[in-house]
Structures are given as structure tokens and as C-alpha cells.
Design an enzyme around this catalytic site. Structure first.
Site, PDB file in Angstrom:
ATOM      1  N   ALA A  61       0.676  -1.473   0.125  1.00  0.00           N
ATOM      2  CA  ALA A  61      -0.258   0.001   0.064  1.00  0.00           C
ATOM      3  C   ALA A  61       0.882   1.552  -0.483  1.00  0.00           C
ATOM      4  O   ALA A  61       1.878   0.996   0.665  1.00  0.00           O
ATOM      5  CB  ALA A  61      -0.626   0.039   1.037  1.00  0.00           C
TER       6      ALA A  61
ATOM      7  N   GLY B  89       0.603  -4.341   1.070  1.00  0.00           N
ATOM      8  CA  GLY B  89      -0.715  -5.179  -0.085  1.00  0.00           C
ATOM      9  C   GLY B  89      -0.579  -5.864  -1.190  1.00  0.00           C
ATOM     10  O   GLY B  89      -1.518  -6.203  -2.075  1.00  0.00           O
TER      11      GLY B  89
ATOM     12  N   GLU C 279      -0.861  -8.724  -0.362  1.00  0.00           N
ATOM     13  CA  GLU C 279      -2.294  -9.589  -0.086  1.00  0.00           C
ATOM     14  C   GLU C 279      -2.987  -9.006  -1.163  1.00  0.00           C
ATOM     15  O   GLU C 279      -4.370 -10.016  -1.926  1.00  0.00           O
ATOM     16  CB  GLU C 279      -3.168  -8.439   0.668  1.00  0.00           C
ATOM     17  CG  GLU C 279      -2.029  -8.254   2.089  1.00  0.00           C
ATOM     18  CD  GLU C 279      -2.604  -6.927   3.414  1.00  0.00           C
ATOM     19  OE1 GLU C 279      -2.215  -6.590   3.494  1.00  0.00           O
ATOM     20  OE2 GLU C 279      -2.956  -7.506   4.194  1.00  0.00           O
TER      21      GLU C 279
ATOM     22  N   GLU D  19       5.031  -5.617   7.287  1.00  0.00           N
ATOM     23  CA  GLU D  19       3.972  -4.343   8.177  1.00  0.00           C
ATOM     24  C   GLU D  19       4.411  -3.493   9.060  1.00  0.00           C
ATOM     25  O   GLU D  19       4.353  -2.285  10.057  1.00  0.00           O
ATOM     26  CB  GLU D  19       1.713  -4.361   7.837  1.00  0.00           C
ATOM     27  CG  GLU D  19       1.360  -4.223   6.905  1.00  0.00           C
ATOM     28  CD  GLU D  19       1.922  -4.999   5.527  1.00  0.00           C
ATOM     29  OE1 GLU D  19       2.268  -6.925   6.076  1.00  0.00           O
ATOM     30  OE2 GLU D  19       1.238  -5.551   4.500  1.00  0.00           O
TER      31      GLU D  19
HETATM   32  N1  COA Z   1       4.568   3.278  -0.312  1.00  0.00           N
HETATM   33  C1  COA Z   1       5.287   3.767  -1.454  1.00  0.00           C
HETATM   34  N2  COA Z   1       6.352   4.314  -2.120  1.00  0.00           N
HETATM   35  C2  COA Z   1       6.759   2.901  -1.847  1.00  0.00           C
HETATM   36  C3  COA Z   1       6.698   2.127  -1.533  1.00  0.00           C
HETATM   37  C4  COA Z   1       5.692   1.597  -0.865  1.00  0.00           C
HETATM   38  N3  COA Z   1       4.540   0.525  -0.362  1.00  0.00           N
HETATM   39  N4  COA Z   1       7.329   1.343  -1.981  1.00  0.00           N
HETATM   40  C5  COA Z   1       8.464   1.734  -2.634  1.00  0.00           C
HETATM   41  N5  COA Z   1       7.922   3.085  -3.048  1.00  0.00           N
HETATM   42  C6  COA Z   1       8.955   4.158  -3.446  1.00  0.00           C
HETATM   43  C7  COA Z   1      10.034   4.147  -2.791  1.00  0.00           C
HETATM   44  O1  COA Z   1       9.667   5.634  -1.755  1.00  0.00           O
HETATM   45  C8  COA Z   1      10.836   5.073  -3.484  1.00  0.00           C
HETATM   46  O2  COA Z   1       9.895   6.179  -4.116  1.00  0.00           O
HETATM   47  P1  COA Z   1      11.180   7.317  -4.136  1.00  0.00           P
HETATM   48  O3  COA Z   1      12.530   7.093  -5.866  1.00  0.00           O
HETATM   49  O4  COA Z   1      10.217   8.667  -5.012  1.00  0.00           O
HETATM   50  O5  COA Z   1      12.023   7.967  -3.406  1.00  0.00           O
HETATM   51  C9  COA Z   1      10.334   4.321  -5.149  1.00  0.00           C
HETATM   52  O6  COA Z   1       9.207   3.669  -5.006  1.00  0.00           O
HETATM   53  C10 COA Z   1      11.689   3.348  -5.306  1.00  0.00           C
HETATM   54  O7  COA Z   1      11.740   2.382  -4.092  1.00  0.00           O
HETATM   55  P2  COA Z   1      13.065   2.387  -3.111  1.00  0.00           P
HETATM   56  O8  COA Z   1      12.586   1.724  -1.466  1.00  0.00           O
HETATM   57  O9  COA Z   1      14.056   3.561  -3.309  1.00  0.00           O
HETATM   58  O10 COA Z   1      13.613   1.335  -3.571  1.00  0.00           O
HETATM   59  P3  COA Z   1      14.321  -0.285  -3.342  1.00  0.00           P
HETATM   60  O11 COA Z   1      14.666  -1.507  -4.414  1.00  0.00           O
HETATM   61  O12 COA Z   1      15.587   0.483  -2.650  1.00  0.00           O
HETATM   62  O13 COA Z   1      13.618  -1.699  -2.561  1.00  0.00           O
HETATM   63  C11 COA Z   1      11.524  -2.194  -1.382  1.00  0.00           C
HETATM   64  C12 COA Z   1      12.137  -1.679  -2.931  1.00  0.00           C
HETATM   65  C13 COA Z   1      10.239  -3.071  -1.643  1.00  0.00           C
HETATM   66  C14 COA Z   1      12.869  -3.171  -0.239  1.00  0.00           C
HETATM   67  C15 COA Z   1      11.244  -0.951  -0.813  1.00  0.00           C
HETATM   68  O14 COA Z   1      10.557  -0.027  -1.800  1.00  0.00           O
HETATM   69  C16 COA Z   1      10.535  -1.075   0.206  1.00  0.00           C
HETATM   70  O15 COA Z   1      11.192  -1.518   1.884  1.00  0.00           O
HETATM   71  N6  COA Z   1       9.159  -0.968   0.174  1.00  0.00           N
HETATM   72  C17 COA Z   1       8.409  -0.671   1.097  1.00  0.00           C
HETATM   73  C18 COA Z   1       7.574  -2.013   1.636  1.00  0.00           C
HETATM   74  C19 COA Z   1       6.632  -2.330   2.312  1.00  0.00           C
HETATM   75  O16 COA Z   1       7.166  -2.163   3.201  1.00  0.00           O
HETATM   76  N7  COA Z   1       5.547  -2.620   1.842  1.00  0.00           N
HETATM   77  C20 COA Z   1       4.257  -2.808   3.127  1.00  0.00           C
HETATM   78  C21 COA Z   1       3.393  -1.471   2.856  1.00  0.00           C
HETATM   79  S1  COA Z   1       1.707  -1.650   4.021  1.00  0.00           S
END
Ligand code: COA
Length: 260
Positions: free
Chosen positions: A66, A112, A115, A135
């Protein structure tokens, strides 16, 4: 059908919906959830469409969760409402759709995103896919059915560990757990899903819709876990840990939970 966050394609009896926000790793914001609801509704009403494949754009992510930036400042009530509305509008909606939906997991399926894949009728993953429910690392819990569907698919103990550790599993482990049905090279993912869709298209649409209803009925219980999840999810939004967890993500640093 024109959408801002989705790409739509049709090939024979198969429709492909591609979630298209690659710069945010296809994170589900409000607009995407609304558009997905609308897309599923329209395709379900189209008699030509016998199977729907759901995937993410780019080669990195199915859906990375999400959209954290949208809910980081929500209150307890707003948190509960987010979960309740999302479950009704998208996650329960997909699970109960009469048209079969296959998730083609082409990369990260987190929070999400996993999910959503679990709400689909079954899943096929590419070899680079990574899945998890992170989460609790944000001070919140899965709110789109994850606490219910993950134990249904992989068993309670494995689900507990995955949720508590906020860990990620790779495609082969997901296959071993039964979370996905097949693992294929990324370049073959859509072709493999289309092949399965073609087999489905040979069978009775009416009977398949009844089968979906019957299978889903077996997972409904008298105490409603989905409602309990919504309440617990909302409660997290009133905690200092949630504020710290989401703020730390948005500030790109490690969370230091005040409740620990
Ligand atoms: N919500 C909002 N933005 C998100 C996102 C999310 N769940 N997941 C990734 N993004 C965004 C990042 O903020 C980043 O945006 P920016 O370039 O404007 O800063 C962009 O997507 C790329 O992500 P980034 O984190 O730079 O990529 P990465 O390869 O370093 O890492 C992940 C990939 C998936 C490990 C990491 O993005 C992550 O941990 N995301 C969140 C996962 C999460 O907790 N999901 C559950 C949400 S309830």
C-alpha cells in the site's frame, strides 16, 4: 477502458491488467485501488473475458505494498476505514469475482501487494519474485486480509513467522509453501499464465463461477477474522510505533520504535 494507473490488454478470451506506477514500485494508492475495482468490474461484465491476469509493470515489482505516503498521518478511525474500504472495494471483490483471476507475480509482492496476489484465485511467480508482509516493521499489521489469507495458504506457523519477522521469501520457497503454483523465468511469466488461461477458457464459465463460490465458502467462519483484522489494524494507527515506523520509511532510515 482508459485508466491513469493501469494498462489494459486483451488477447482472445484473456485480459491482462498491468498496474502501472513503476517509479513507486506499483504501490497501491487510492486511485489505483479505485481503478482496479472498476477494471475488474468491467471485465467481469464482459462475456468475452474468461480469465484475467493481474501483473505489475517493469521487471522489479508486482506491487511493493500500500502507498505508505498516503496513510502515514492517519488516525485510528481513518486506519480502520482504510482497511474496511480497501477490503470491500478490491480484496474481497477480487476473491469473489466470478471470472478467474491469476496473479502473475513479476517481482516484489510486499504488504498490500502480497495481499492482492493472495486475493487472486491463484498465483504464478517469476524466479526473481520476493514476497512478504513487512507491516510490523512499520508499526502496523496487514490490513487487506493478509492475516487471514496467508495462514489459509501456507499454514498458521509459517504465516506467523513471516508476519512477525517482516521477512521476505524467494519464489522457490513460496512454491514449496504452496503460496504460488508455479515458478518460471521472468521472460516466460505472462506466456505461462496465458497458457493456463487458455485451458480455463475450454471449460464452462458458469461452472467455474460456481466452483469459485463453493471453494470460498469453505473459508468463511463464524468469528470474522477479517473484521478483527480491521479493528487491530486501526488500533495500530493510534500508536507512537506506527508514527515512528512510517516516518522512518519516508525519511529512508531505520525505525527506532518507542514501544520497544
Ligand atoms: N509506498 C510508497 N512508496 C513506495 C512503496 C510503498 N509501499 N514501496 C516503494 N515505494 C517507493 C519508494 O519510496 C521510492 O520512491 P522515491 O524514488 O520517490 O523515493 C520508489 O518506490 C523506489 O523504491 P526504493 O525503496 O528506492 O527501491 P529499493 O529497490 O531500494 O527497495 C523495496 C525496494 C521493495 C525493498 C522497498 O521499496 C520497500 O521496502 N518498500 C516498502 C515495502 C513495504 O513496507 N510494504 C508494505 C507497505 S504496508
Amino acid at each position: 477502458m482508459q485508466f491513469n494507473t493501469l494498462l489494459m490488454a486483451q488477447e482472445g478470451h484473456t485480459s491482462v491488467i498491468t498496474i502501472n506506477r513503476p517509479s513507486k514500485l506499483n504501490a497501491l494508492n487510492r486511485e489505483t485501488i479505485q481503478e482496479l475495482h472498476e477494471a475488474f468490474k468491467q471485465l467481469n461484465a464482459d462475456a468475452r473475458v474468461k480469465t484475467i491476469i493481474l501483473t505489475g509493470s517493469g521487471d522489479k515489482a508486482f506491487v511493493a505494498g500500500a502507498d505508505i505516503s498516503e496513510f502515514a498521518n492517519f488516525s485510528t478511525e481513518q486506519g480502520s476505514e482504510l482497511a474496511a474500504k480497501g477490503q470491500a472495494q478490491l480484496f474481497d471483490y477480487v476473491e469473489n469475482l466470478a471470472t478467474p483471476v491469476i496473479a502473475a507475480i513479476n517481482g516484489f509482492a510486499l504488504g498490500g501487494g502480497l495481499e492482492l496476489a493472495m486475493a487472486c484465485h491463484f498465483r504464478v511467480a517469476s524466479q526473481n519474485a520476493r514476497m512478504g508482509l513487512p507491516e510490523v516493521s512499520l508499526g502496523v499489521i496487514p490490513g487487506y486480509g493478509g492475516t487471514q489469507r496467508l495462514p489459509q495458504l501456507i499454514g498458521k506457523g509459517r504465516a506467523m513467522e513471516l508476519i512477525m519477522t517482516a521477512g521476505m521469501i524467494e519464489a522457490d520457497r513460496a512454491l514449496d509453501y504452496g503460496l504460488v503454483n508455479h515458478v518460471v523465468p521472468q521472460a516466460d511469466l505472462l506466456a505461462r499464465c496465458k497458457k493456463i488461461a487458455a485451458k480455463i477458457a475450454n471449460n464452462s464459465t458458469v461452472a467455474i463461477a460456481q466452483a469459485i463460490k463453493a471453494v470460498n465458502a469453505g473459508f468463511k467462519s463464524t468469528s470474522n477474522g477479517y473484521e478483527a483484522e480491521i479493528e487491530a489494524f486501526g488500533a495500530c494507527f493510534g500508536t507512537a510505533d506506527f508514527k515512528e515506523g512510517t516516518t522512518a520509511f519516508l525519511e529512508k532510515r531505520k525505525a527506532d520504535f518507542p514501544g520497544n
